[in-house]
Motif scaffolding. Structure first.
Motif, PDB file in Angstrom:
ATOM      1  N   ALA A 160       0.814  -1.216   0.000  1.00  0.00           N
ATOM      2  CA  ALA A 160       0.000   0.000   0.000  1.00  0.00           C
ATOM      3  C   ALA A 160       0.850   1.270   0.000  1.00  0.00           C
ATOM      4  O   ALA A 160       0.389   2.322  -0.448  1.00  0.00           O
ATOM      5  N   GLU A 161       2.095   1.174   0.470  1.00  0.00           N
ATOM      6  CA  GLU A 161       2.980   2.340   0.521  1.00  0.00           C
ATOM      7  C   GLU A 161       3.887   2.457  -0.704  1.00  0.00           C
ATOM      8  O   GLU A 161       4.627   3.432  -0.828  1.00  0.00           O
ATOM      9  N   LYS A 162       3.856   1.502  -1.596  1.00  0.00           N
ATOM     10  CA  LYS A 162       4.795   1.466  -2.713  1.00  0.00           C
ATOM     11  C   LYS A 162       4.493   2.401  -3.884  1.00  0.00           C
ATOM     12  O   LYS A 162       5.439   2.824  -4.563  1.00  0.00           O
ATOM     13  N   PRO A 163       3.238   2.746  -4.212  1.00  0.00           N
ATOM     14  CA  PRO A 163       3.003   3.485  -5.453  1.00  0.00           C
ATOM     15  C   PRO A 163       3.858   4.734  -5.664  1.00  0.00           C
ATOM     16  O   PRO A 163       4.451   4.902  -6.733  1.00  0.00           O
ATOM     17  N   GLU A 164       3.975   5.598  -4.681  1.00  0.00           N
ATOM     18  CA  GLU A 164       4.755   6.820  -4.894  1.00  0.00           C
ATOM     19  C   GLU A 164       6.249   6.538  -4.949  1.00  0.00           C
ATOM     20  O   GLU A 164       6.994   7.240  -5.637  1.00  0.00           O
ATOM     21  N   ILE A 165       6.692   5.503  -4.249  1.00  0.00           N
ATOM     22  CA  ILE A 165       8.104   5.111  -4.325  1.00  0.00           C
ATOM     23  C   ILE A 165       8.400   4.564  -5.717  1.00  0.00           C
ATOM     24  O   ILE A 165       9.403   4.933  -6.343  1.00  0.00           O
ATOM     25  N   LEU A 166       7.522   3.689  -6.217  1.00  0.00           N
ATOM     26  CA  LEU A 166       7.701   3.154  -7.572  1.00  0.00           C
ATOM     27  C   LEU A 166       7.638   4.266  -8.614  1.00  0.00           C
ATOM     28  O   LEU A 166       8.422   4.272  -9.575  1.00  0.00           O
ATOM     29  N   ARG A 167       6.750   5.224  -8.418  1.00  0.00           N
ATOM     30  CA  ARG A 167       6.634   6.351  -9.349  1.00  0.00           C
ATOM     31  C   ARG A 167       7.955   7.122  -9.424  1.00  0.00           C
ATOM     32  O   ARG A 167       8.468   7.426 -10.491  1.00  0.00           O
ATOM     33  N   GLU A 168       8.528   7.421  -8.261  1.00  0.00           N
ATOM     34  CA  GLU A 168       9.791   8.165  -8.225  1.00  0.00           C
ATOM     35  C   GLU A 168      10.926   7.334  -8.808  1.00  0.00           C
ATOM     36  O   GLU A 168      11.794   7.856  -9.509  1.00  0.00           O
ATOM     37  N   TYR A 169      10.929   6.033  -8.528  1.00  0.00           N
ATOM     38  CA  TYR A 169      11.946   5.138  -9.085  1.00  0.00           C
ATOM     39  C   TYR A 169      11.865   5.143 -10.613  1.00  0.00           C
ATOM     40  O   TYR A 169      12.888   5.256 -11.295  1.00  0.00           O
ATOM     41  N   LEU A 170      10.663   5.055 -11.146  1.00  0.00           N
ATOM     42  CA  LEU A 170      10.479   5.097 -12.600  1.00  0.00           C
ATOM     43  C   LEU A 170      10.861   6.456 -13.171  1.00  0.00           C
ATOM     44  O   LEU A 170      11.425   6.539 -14.264  1.00  0.00           O
ATOM     45  N   ARG A 171      10.574   7.514 -12.446  1.00  0.00           N
ATOM     46  CA  ARG A 171      10.938   8.857 -12.911  1.00  0.00           C
ATOM     47  C   ARG A 171      12.461   8.953 -13.073  1.00  0.00           C
ATOM     48  O   ARG A 171      12.954   9.512 -14.039  1.00  0.00           O
TER      49      ARG A 171
END
Length: 154
Positions: free
Chosen positions: A105-116
């Motif tokens: 549940a906490e991963k989406p923004e971390i994954l978004r930044e990683y992809l960025r």
């Protein structure tokens, strides 16, 4: 009646990545040359006790440091879970840390930044996803990509 669980998501590296690219990135990083922030993870093997090394891309996000496994549930993620911590090496310097796995549940923004930051390098491991993907799509993908929050101990 046995309950069948699907195998964990793993995108194994091919021969070229394993035998050439990972070795080059590791060699450069151990000499202080970082490719876009890459470092070498040195973690104790859960079965052998030997130190295993893998190139990783530490992510700084909102005051925290994370390791994301773009290839999924690979050997270094299993070893890090078992060890609870490891060392990130760059040049002759290593920093010990403890690691806590981040809930999906906490991963989406971390994954978004990683992809960025690294889509150009790891985008093939996130089919159909990018930094502009809807939160729901990143949340759906989250179980396939282990993420660890690091706390440096030195």
């Amino acid at each position: 009646m046995a309950i069948l669980t699907p195998p964990a998501h793993v995108k194994r590296p091919g021969w070229f990545t394993r035998s050439v690219m990972n070795r080059v990135v590791t060699w450069l990083s151990r000499r202080g040359v970082s490719l876009a922030g890459a470092a070498v993870l040195a973690v104790e093997g859960r079965k052998t006790g030997e130190i295993r090394r893998a190139p990783v891309n530490p992510l700084r996000h909102e005051g925290e440091v994370y390791l994301v496994a773009p290839r999924g549930h690979v050997q270094w993620t299993h070893n890090l879970r078992a060890a609870g911590g490891a060392e990130l090496c760059h040049g002759r310097r290593g920093r010990r840390f403890t690691a806590v796995e981040v809930p999906d549940a906490e991963k989406p923004e971390i994954l978004r930044e990683y992809l960025r930051k690294w889509k150009w390098e790891i985008g093939a491991f996130f089919p159909g996803l990018g930094p502009d993907a809807p939160r729901e799509a990143l949340l759906e993908a989250a179980p396939r990509y282990p993420v660890f929050r690091l706390t440096y101990t030195d």
